[in-house]
Motif scaffolding. Structure first.
Motif, PDB file in Angstrom:
ATOM      1  N   SER A   1      70.519 -19.210   6.910  1.00 14.39           N
ATOM      2  CA  SER A   1      70.088 -20.182   6.271  1.00 14.39           C
ATOM      3  C   SER A   1      70.821 -21.389   6.651  1.00 14.39           C
ATOM      4  CB  SER A   1      70.082 -19.998   4.875  1.00 14.39           C
ATOM      5  OG  SER A   1      71.275 -19.881   4.277  1.00 14.39           O
ATOM      6  N   ARG A   2      71.965 -21.212   7.348  1.00 19.30           N
ATOM      7  CA  ARG A   2      72.958 -22.378   7.773  1.00 19.30           C
ATOM      8  C   ARG A   2      72.530 -22.975   8.890  1.00 19.30           C
ATOM      9  NH1 ARG A   2      79.039 -20.059   6.306  1.00 19.30           N
ATOM     10  NH2 ARG A   2      78.792 -19.728   4.199  1.00 19.30           N
TER      11      ARG A   2
ATOM     12  N   ILE B   1      62.586 -26.852  12.249  1.00 19.93           N
ATOM     13  CA  ILE B   1      62.443 -26.812  10.836  1.00 19.93           C
ATOM     14  C   ILE B   1      64.254 -26.694  10.465  1.00 19.93           C
ATOM     15  CG2 ILE B   1      62.640 -24.147  11.097  1.00 19.93           C
ATOM     16  CD1 ILE B   1      60.810 -24.025   8.513  1.00 19.93           C
ATOM     17  N   SER B   2      64.288 -27.270   9.512  1.00 21.51           N
ATOM     18  CA  SER B   2      65.607 -27.575   8.747  1.00 21.51           C
ATOM     19  C   SER B   2      66.390 -26.435   8.296  1.00 21.51           C
ATOM     20  CB  SER B   2      65.548 -28.693   7.747  1.00 21.51           C
ATOM     21  OG  SER B   2      65.004 -28.106   6.621  1.00 21.51           O
ATOM     22  N   GLY B   3      67.448 -26.231   8.107  1.00 20.42           N
ATOM     23  CA  GLY B   3      68.149 -25.091   7.423  1.00 20.42           C
ATOM     24  C   GLY B   3      67.817 -24.941   6.068  1.00 20.42           C
ATOM     25  N   SER B   4      68.792 -24.259   5.438  1.00 22.66           N
ATOM     26  CA  SER B   4      68.361 -24.014   3.966  1.00 22.66           C
ATOM     27  C   SER B   4      67.111 -23.286   3.828  1.00 22.66           C
ATOM     28  CB  SER B   4      68.614 -25.014   3.074  1.00 22.66           C
ATOM     29  OG  SER B   4      68.646 -24.560   1.751  1.00 22.66           O
ATOM     30  N   VAL B   5      66.303 -23.804   3.035  1.00 21.32           N
ATOM     31  CA  VAL B   5      64.994 -23.240   2.704  1.00 21.32           C
ATOM     32  C   VAL B   5      63.832 -23.881   3.562  1.00 21.32           C
ATOM     33  CG1 VAL B   5      65.238 -22.829   0.276  1.00 21.32           C
ATOM     34  CG2 VAL B   5      64.486 -25.261   0.913  1.00 21.32           C
ATOM     35  N   GLY B   6      64.327 -24.829   4.500  1.00 20.90           N
ATOM     36  CA  GLY B   6      63.193 -25.170   5.507  1.00 20.90           C
ATOM     37  C   GLY B   6      62.399 -26.121   4.985  1.00 20.90           C
ATOM     38  N   ASP B   7      62.840 -27.149   4.352  1.00 18.80           N
ATOM     39  CA  ASP B   7      62.124 -28.049   3.492  1.00 18.80           C
ATOM     40  C   ASP B   7      61.500 -29.202   4.517  1.00 18.80           C
ATOM     41  OD1 ASP B   7      64.407 -30.017   1.608  1.00 18.80           O
ATOM     42  OD2 ASP B   7      64.715 -28.743   3.340  1.00 18.80           O
ATOM     43  N   SER B   8      62.268 -29.369   5.652  1.00 19.44           N
ATOM     44  CA  SER B   8      61.638 -30.250   6.619  1.00 19.44           C
ATOM     45  C   SER B   8      61.272 -29.591   7.825  1.00 19.44           C
ATOM     46  CB  SER B   8      62.871 -31.266   7.004  1.00 19.44           C
ATOM     47  OG  SER B   8      63.116 -31.812   5.781  1.00 19.44           O
ATOM     48  N   THR B   9      60.110 -30.081   8.437  1.00 20.88           N
ATOM     49  CA  THR B   9      59.528 -29.509   9.636  1.00 20.88           C
ATOM     50  C   THR B   9      59.166 -30.683  10.389  1.00 20.88           C
ATOM     51  OG1 THR B   9      57.396 -29.226   8.632  1.00 20.88           O
ATOM     52  CG2 THR B   9      58.912 -27.291   8.683  1.00 20.88           C
ATOM     53  N   ASN B  10      58.952 -30.493  11.737  1.00 24.72           N
ATOM     54  CA  ASN B  10      58.442 -31.652  12.479  1.00 24.72           C
ATOM     55  C   ASN B  10      57.925 -30.999  13.809  1.00 24.72           C
ATOM     56  OD1 ASN B  10      57.140 -34.279  13.308  1.00 24.72           O
ATOM     57  ND2 ASN B  10      59.163 -35.407  12.727  1.00 24.72           N
ATOM     58  N   TYR B  11      56.702 -31.639  14.498  1.00 28.37           N
ATOM     59  CA  TYR B  11      56.107 -31.297  15.420  1.00 28.37           C
ATOM     60  C   TYR B  11      55.947 -32.086  16.741  1.00 28.37           C
ATOM     61  CZ  TYR B  11      54.724 -27.478  12.000  1.00 28.37           C
ATOM     62  OH  TYR B  11      54.978 -26.776  11.031  1.00 28.37           O
TER      63      TYR B  11
ATOM     64  N   ASN C   1      64.282 -16.509   5.507  1.00 30.86           N
ATOM     65  CA  ASN C   1      65.707 -16.306   5.553  1.00 30.86           C
ATOM     66  C   ASN C   1      66.118 -14.929   5.291  1.00 30.86           C
ATOM     67  OD1 ASN C   1      66.151 -19.069   6.018  1.00 30.86           O
ATOM     68  ND2 ASN C   1      66.720 -19.612   4.173  1.00 30.86           N
ATOM     69  N   ALA C   2      65.285 -14.165   4.199  1.00 28.81           N
ATOM     70  CA  ALA C   2      65.704 -12.732   3.887  1.00 28.81           C
ATOM     71  C   ALA C   2      65.707 -11.888   5.167  1.00 28.81           C
ATOM     72  CB  ALA C   2      64.898 -12.310   2.736  1.00 28.81           C
ATOM     73  N   LYS C   3      64.818 -12.138   6.197  1.00 31.92           N
ATOM     74  CA  LYS C   3      64.444 -11.558   7.400  1.00 31.92           C
ATOM     75  C   LYS C   3      65.211 -12.059   8.777  1.00 31.92           C
ATOM     76  CE  LYS C   3      60.085  -9.712   5.954  1.00 31.92           C
ATOM     77  NZ  LYS C   3      58.512  -9.716   6.377  1.00 31.92           N
ATOM     78  N   ASN C   4      65.927 -13.283   8.340  1.00 32.91           N
ATOM     79  CA  ASN C   4      66.823 -13.974   9.553  1.00 32.91           C
ATOM     80  C   ASN C   4      65.593 -14.127  10.710  1.00 32.91           C
ATOM     81  OD1 ASN C   4      68.971 -13.350   8.003  1.00 32.91           O
ATOM     82  ND2 ASN C   4      70.323 -12.805   9.670  1.00 32.91           N
ATOM     83  N   THR C   5      64.279 -14.889  10.311  1.00 31.12           N
ATOM     84  CA  THR C   5      63.533 -14.835  11.380  1.00 31.12           C
ATOM     85  C   THR C   5      62.751 -16.295  11.039  1.00 31.12           C
ATOM     86  OG1 THR C   5      62.915 -12.473  11.335  1.00 31.12           O
ATOM     87  CG2 THR C   5      61.409 -13.923  12.296  1.00 31.12           C
TER      88      THR C   5
ATOM     89  N   ALA D   1      65.525 -21.674  19.299  1.00 34.72           N
ATOM     90  CA  ALA D   1      66.869 -22.159  19.367  1.00 34.72           C
ATOM     91  C   ALA D   1      67.521 -22.331  18.126  1.00 34.72           C
ATOM     92  CB  ALA D   1      66.914 -23.561  20.080  1.00 34.72           C
ATOM     93  N   ALA D   2      68.796 -22.511  17.924  1.00 34.27           N
ATOM     94  CA  ALA D   2      69.660 -22.700  16.726  1.00 34.27           C
ATOM     95  C   ALA D   2      70.513 -23.419  17.086  1.00 34.27           C
ATOM     96  CB  ALA D   2      69.860 -21.224  16.152  1.00 34.27           C
ATOM     97  N   THR D   3      71.000 -24.274  15.672  1.00 33.81           N
ATOM     98  CA  THR D   3      72.119 -25.115  15.741  1.00 33.81           C
ATOM     99  C   THR D   3      72.456 -25.255  14.083  1.00 33.81           C
ATOM    100  OG1 THR D   3      73.028 -27.181  16.226  1.00 33.81           O
ATOM    101  CG2 THR D   3      70.674 -27.203  15.246  1.00 33.81           C
ATOM    102  N   ARG D   4      73.858 -25.522  13.956  1.00 33.42           N
ATOM    103  CA  ARG D   4      74.341 -25.500  12.583  1.00 33.42           C
ATOM    104  C   ARG D   4      73.487 -26.830  11.875  1.00 33.42           C
ATOM    105  NH1 ARG D   4      78.877 -22.910  10.685  1.00 33.42           N
ATOM    106  NH2 ARG D   4      78.126 -23.782   8.695  1.00 33.42           N
ATOM    107  N   ALA D   5      73.203 -26.304  10.569  1.00 31.42           N
ATOM    108  CA  ALA D   5      72.324 -27.199   9.807  1.00 31.42           C
ATOM    109  C   ALA D   5      73.295 -28.225   9.349  1.00 31.42           C
ATOM    110  CB  ALA D   5      71.512 -26.719   8.893  1.00 31.42           C
ATOM    111  N   PHE D   6      72.603 -29.569   9.272  1.00 31.70           N
ATOM    112  CA  PHE D   6      73.558 -30.516   8.111  1.00 31.70           C
ATOM    113  C   PHE D   6      72.330 -31.152   7.483  1.00 31.70           C
ATOM    114  CE2 PHE D   6      76.541 -33.626   7.330  1.00 31.70           C
ATOM    115  CZ  PHE D   6      75.970 -34.858   6.977  1.00 31.70           C
TER     116      PHE D   6
END
Length: 127
Positions: free
Chosen positions: A30-31, A51-61, A75-79, A98-103
């Motif tokens: 989730s981070r 998609i943003s970190g944590s609960v992914g409340d922000s998305t864009n396309y 996040n429970a499945k790391n997927t 791709a992944a990056t530390r969320a802010f």
């Protein structure tokens, strides 16, 4: 260190659907903010969805996939997932996770902003 493994690519007819998955080997998924990119032969790697970190409340396309693709995370499945509907021949490419530390709820759009990449999964769309 974050390891990412994509799956779910394949051959589909135009108008069909695929769901890509990206499994992350990481302590606290989730981070991390997540993104999907694609690269067709002879072209630059381009942004598809994020998609943003944590609960992914922000998305864009990317404009080219808005209304057809949907990004989500479990996040429970790391997927992270990319649901692709109404696929077009121009969607054919190798798709990368791709992944990056969320802010906070920030969305990241550039390849330079992501630190970790999967190996890619091929999507082929026949007309």
């Amino acid at each position: 260190q974050v390891q990412l493994v994509e799956s779910g690519g394949g051959l589909v007819q135009a108008g069909g659907s695929l769901r890509l998955s990206c499994a992350a080997a990481v302590g606290t998924f989730s981070r991390y903010a997540m993104g999907w990119f694609r690269q067709a032969p002879g072209k630059e790697r381009e942004f598809v969805a994020a998609i943003s970190g944590s609960v992914g409340d922000s998305t864009n396309y990317a404009d080219s996939v808005k209304g057809r693709f949907s990004i989500s995370r479990d996040n429970a499945k790391n997927t992270v997932y990319l649901q692709m509907n109404n696929l077009k021949p121009e969607d054919a490419a190798v798709y990368y996770c791709a992944a990056t530390r969320a802010f906070w709820s920030r969305i990241y759009y550039s390849t330079n902003e992501y630190n970790y990449w999967g190996q890619g999964t091929q999507v082929t769309v026949s007309s």
